[in-house]
Design a protein around this motif. Sequence first.
Motif, PDB file in Angstrom:
ATOM      1  N   MET A  76       2.587  13.459 -13.169  1.00 54.47           N
ATOM      2  CA  MET A  76       1.237  12.996 -12.891  1.00 54.47           C
ATOM      3  C   MET A  76       0.288  13.746 -13.802  1.00 54.47           C
ATOM      4  O   MET A  76       0.415  14.951 -13.967  1.00 54.47           O
ATOM      5  N   PHE A  77      -0.653  13.048 -14.363  1.00 58.27           N
ATOM      6  CA  PHE A  77      -1.628  13.692 -15.244  1.00 58.27           C
ATOM      7  C   PHE A  77      -3.012  13.664 -14.600  1.00 58.27           C
ATOM      8  O   PHE A  77      -3.600  14.702 -14.356  1.00 58.27           O
ATOM      9  N   GLU A  78      -3.512  12.466 -14.302  1.00 53.87           N
ATOM     10  CA  GLU A  78      -4.827  12.346 -13.685  1.00 53.87           C
ATOM     11  C   GLU A  78      -4.861  11.138 -12.759  1.00 53.87           C
ATOM     12  O   GLU A  78      -4.066  10.218 -12.901  1.00 53.87           O
ATOM     13  N   THR A  79      -5.813  11.152 -11.844  1.00 51.51           N
ATOM     14  CA  THR A  79      -6.038  10.020 -10.948  1.00 51.51           C
ATOM     15  C   THR A  79      -7.514   9.660 -10.996  1.00 51.51           C
ATOM     16  O   THR A  79      -8.375  10.545 -10.951  1.00 51.51           O
ATOM     17  N   TYR A  80      -7.785   8.372 -11.107  1.00 50.14           N
ATOM     18  CA  TYR A  80      -9.161   7.881 -11.114  1.00 50.14           C
ATOM     19  C   TYR A  80      -9.343   6.878  -9.981  1.00 50.14           C
ATOM     20  O   TYR A  80      -8.461   6.067  -9.712  1.00 50.14           O
ATOM     21  N   GLY A  81     -10.488   6.935  -9.328  1.00 50.41           N
ATOM     22  CA  GLY A  81     -10.850   5.921  -8.344  1.00 50.41           C
ATOM     23  C   GLY A  81     -11.721   4.882  -9.030  1.00 50.41           C
ATOM     24  O   GLY A  81     -12.737   5.224  -9.626  1.00 50.41           O
ATOM     25  N   ILE A  82     -11.317   3.625  -8.977  1.00 52.48           N
ATOM     26  CA  ILE A  82     -12.018   2.553  -9.675  1.00 52.48           C
ATOM     27  C   ILE A  82     -12.485   1.513  -8.655  1.00 52.48           C
ATOM     28  O   ILE A  82     -11.795   1.234  -7.679  1.00 52.48           O
ATOM     29  N   ARG A  83     -13.619   0.920  -8.916  1.00 57.17           N
ATOM     30  CA  ARG A  83     -14.268  -0.069  -8.036  1.00 57.17           C
ATOM     31  C   ARG A  83     -14.610   0.547  -6.688  1.00 57.17           C
ATOM     32  O   ARG A  83     -14.291   0.029  -5.636  1.00 57.17           O
TER      33      ARG A  83
ATOM     34  N   HIS B  57      -6.726   2.731  -7.462  1.00 57.02           N
ATOM     35  CA  HIS B  57      -6.443   4.066  -7.988  1.00 57.02           C
ATOM     36  C   HIS B  57      -5.671   3.886  -9.282  1.00 57.02           C
ATOM     37  O   HIS B  57      -4.621   3.243  -9.289  1.00 57.02           O
ATOM     38  N   HIS B  58      -6.202   4.432 -10.348  1.00 56.63           N
ATOM     39  CA  HIS B  58      -5.499   4.403 -11.620  1.00 56.63           C
ATOM     40  C   HIS B  58      -4.820   5.751 -11.784  1.00 56.63           C
ATOM     41  O   HIS B  58      -5.491   6.784 -11.857  1.00 56.63           O
ATOM     42  N   LEU B  59      -3.505   5.737 -11.800  1.00 58.40           N
ATOM     43  CA  LEU B  59      -2.722   6.963 -11.918  1.00 58.40           C
ATOM     44  C   LEU B  59      -2.249   7.075 -13.356  1.00 58.40           C
ATOM     45  O   LEU B  59      -1.548   6.189 -13.859  1.00 58.40           O
ATOM     46  N   ILE B  60      -2.629   8.143 -14.000  1.00 60.22           N
ATOM     47  CA  ILE B  60      -2.257   8.361 -15.391  1.00 60.22           C
ATOM     48  C   ILE B  60      -1.056   9.311 -15.392  1.00 60.22           C
ATOM     49  O   ILE B  60      -1.141  10.426 -14.858  1.00 60.22           O
ATOM     50  N   ILE B  61       0.046   8.856 -15.956  1.00 62.81           N
ATOM     51  CA  ILE B  61       1.234   9.708 -16.054  1.00 62.81           C
ATOM     52  C   ILE B  61       1.508   9.967 -17.522  1.00 62.81           C
ATOM     53  O   ILE B  61       1.056   9.230 -18.393  1.00 62.81           O
TER      54      ILE B  61
ATOM     55  N   TYR C 291       0.836  -1.192   0.000  1.00 64.59           N
ATOM     56  CA  TYR C 291       0.000   0.000   0.000  1.00 64.59           C
ATOM     57  C   TYR C 291       0.871   1.242   0.000  1.00 64.59           C
ATOM     58  O   TYR C 291       1.717   1.408   0.861  1.00 64.59           O
ATOM     59  N   LEU C 292       0.675   2.087  -0.969  1.00 61.04           N
ATOM     60  CA  LEU C 292       1.315   3.394  -1.010  1.00 61.04           C
ATOM     61  C   LEU C 292       0.220   4.442  -1.077  1.00 61.04           C
ATOM     62  O   LEU C 292      -0.745   4.282  -1.814  1.00 61.04           O
ATOM     63  N   THR C 293       0.387   5.499  -0.345  1.00 61.83           N
ATOM     64  CA  THR C 293      -0.586   6.575  -0.445  1.00 61.83           C
ATOM     65  C   THR C 293      -0.375   7.295  -1.774  1.00 61.83           C
ATOM     66  O   THR C 293       0.704   7.244  -2.367  1.00 61.83           O
ATOM     67  N   LYS C 294      -1.408   7.949  -2.218  1.00 60.43           N
ATOM     68  CA  LYS C 294      -1.328   8.708  -3.469  1.00 60.43           C
ATOM     69  C   LYS C 294      -0.199   9.740  -3.393  1.00 60.43           C
ATOM     70  O   LYS C 294       0.537   9.940  -4.355  1.00 60.43           O
ATOM     71  N   ASP C 295      -0.027  10.357  -2.232  1.00 55.88           N
ATOM     72  CA  ASP C 295       1.033  11.357  -2.065  1.00 55.88           C
ATOM     73  C   ASP C 295       2.418  10.752  -2.266  1.00 55.88           C
ATOM     74  O   ASP C 295       3.283  11.358  -2.896  1.00 55.88           O
ATOM     75  N   LYS C 296       2.638   9.548  -1.729  1.00 58.44           N
ATOM     76  CA  LYS C 296       3.939   8.898  -1.888  1.00 58.44           C
ATOM     77  C   LYS C 296       4.198   8.545  -3.351  1.00 58.44           C
ATOM     78  O   LYS C 296       5.315   8.701  -3.840  1.00 58.44           O
ATOM     79  N   VAL C 297       3.171   8.078  -4.033  1.00 62.51           N
ATOM     80  CA  VAL C 297       3.334   7.743  -5.454  1.00 62.51           C
ATOM     81  C   VAL C 297       3.604   9.005  -6.254  1.00 62.51           C
ATOM     82  O   VAL C 297       4.500   9.053  -7.090  1.00 62.51           O
ATOM     83  N   GLU C 298       2.835  10.065  -6.002  1.00 59.65           N
ATOM     84  CA  GLU C 298       3.049  11.323  -6.723  1.00 59.65           C
ATOM     85  C   GLU C 298       4.444  11.882  -6.452  1.00 59.65           C
ATOM     86  O   GLU C 298       5.083  12.412  -7.346  1.00 59.65           O
TER      87      GLU C 298
END
Length: 104
Positions: A49-56, A97-101, A31-38
């Motif tokens: 980073m371009f966009e983030t989507y929440g899926i499921r 979380h789908h992170l679009i880069i 598990y990585l937080t969105k902040d750590k990934v960004e």
Amino acid sequence: VEETYTKEETKELKVGMAVAIIMALLFVVNYLTKDKVEYSISKCMYVEMFETYGIRTFWDLQQNQEKHSDEEWQEKMMQLEMRVSKIQEFINIAFFHHLIIRKQ
């Protein structure tokens, strides 16, 4: 035999390596937080980073497994998931979380 690359090919290789490293981080760490990934992405020179989507967000709330195979239910659920996928409150509770880069 030594291979030589153009400036553009070198940049493409670096982008590919950066994406591979990010994907490895996401795979290895549970598990990585969105902040750590960004933050990790911001350290890569050639991507951003371009966009983030929440899926499921809602799919698994339906516990009747028979419903999951109903195509009409799937279509309605997909529409609902897509409507909320860019709303921050729903991104926060989404299963994926789908992170679009993108390349800079």
